[in-house]
Motif scaffolding. Sequence first.
Motif, mmCIF file in Angstrom:
data_model
loop_
_atom_site.group_PDB
_atom_site.id
_atom_site.type_symbol
_atom_site.label_atom_id
_atom_site.label_comp_id
_atom_site.label_asym_id
_atom_site.label_seq_id
_atom_site.Cartn_x
_atom_site.Cartn_y
_atom_site.Cartn_z
ATOM 1 N N LEU A 1 2.961 1.958 4.235
ATOM 2 C CA LEU A 1 3.244 0.835 3.349
ATOM 3 C C LEU A 1 2.840 1.196 1.923
ATOM 4 O O LEU A 1 2.004 2.082 1.710
ATOM 5 C CB LEU A 1 2.449 -0.409 3.784
ATOM 6 N N ALA B 1 5.747 -6.524 1.065
ATOM 7 C CA ALA B 1 5.622 -6.200 2.485
ATOM 8 C C ALA B 1 4.613 -7.130 3.163
ATOM 9 O O ALA B 1 4.827 -7.584 4.298
ATOM 10 C CB ALA B 1 5.198 -4.746 2.661
ATOM 11 N N TYR C 1 -1.607 3.859 2.685
ATOM 12 C CA TYR C 1 -1.065 2.990 1.637
ATOM 13 C C TYR C 1 -0.721 3.890 0.460
ATOM 14 O O TYR C 1 -1.568 4.663 -0.007
ATOM 15 C CB TYR C 1 -2.095 1.942 1.188
#
Length: 275
Positions: free
Chosen positions: A162, A173, A189
Amino acid sequence: MTRPARRTRRTLQMAGAGAAALLALSACSSSDPDSSAKSDTSASASSSPKLSGAVTVFAAASLKESFTALGKEFEKEHPGTKVTFNFGGSDTLAASITGGAPADVFAAASPKTMKIVTDAGDASGTPATFVRNQLEIATLPGNPDKIASLKDLTKSGLKVVLCDKTVPCGAAAQKALEAGDLELTPVSYEQDVKSALTKVELKEADAAVVYKTDVHAAGDKVEGVEFPESADAVNDYPITLLKSAPNAEAAKAFVALVRSAEGQQVLTEAGFLKP
């Protein structure tokens, strides 16, 4: 000389004088349009100065392909100009601008990150939304893990990437996950959407939640999977001229190109939604 003869001569003299005056007036009149035209041309030229020099644009990473194309078009339309881009996470770019980094234009992937710049007083005027963007799941080519929904990303053993929660694609998201009442712990991330997508392209991850435009730009390197929760997390993209723009006139023209019908066509073809 008889009176009729004197009257006739006086009449002829007056007629001659009148004709001479008309010729003089005609000569003056014939020269005036040229003078007026020259004056109008000069005024027009002075009101539309030729653009030149560098234009520095800070833009969200998801705009890379479309803005690069528009930059080339701008340079073609205005010989003597050069458009330089700094693409990255909108929050990082905003911090650079408020920190004093020289730039002419800022295009962010969310109003929240644009607000960092406007709150600091670094924007010139009110930012305008020029496009919108929606999320999509990027999987490996052929979708070998048979991912068909956002919920499928929560499967055990699946490596999902993500964007960081502080950047627009990451915040979007999170909104989508909340809309689906889902929890997801990614393997990493990333600081911008291109970095998240690259993890899938390099097969370092099985899937990533990115923008539709990034899936479109990646071509056959990834496969896109749409999911309904993305409708709850559509991002508006604002653009603004910066107050300390080194090349304000050229910067205004670039913003105008982005918002023009020509610019909108390029952005729409890249997968962006109209504002």
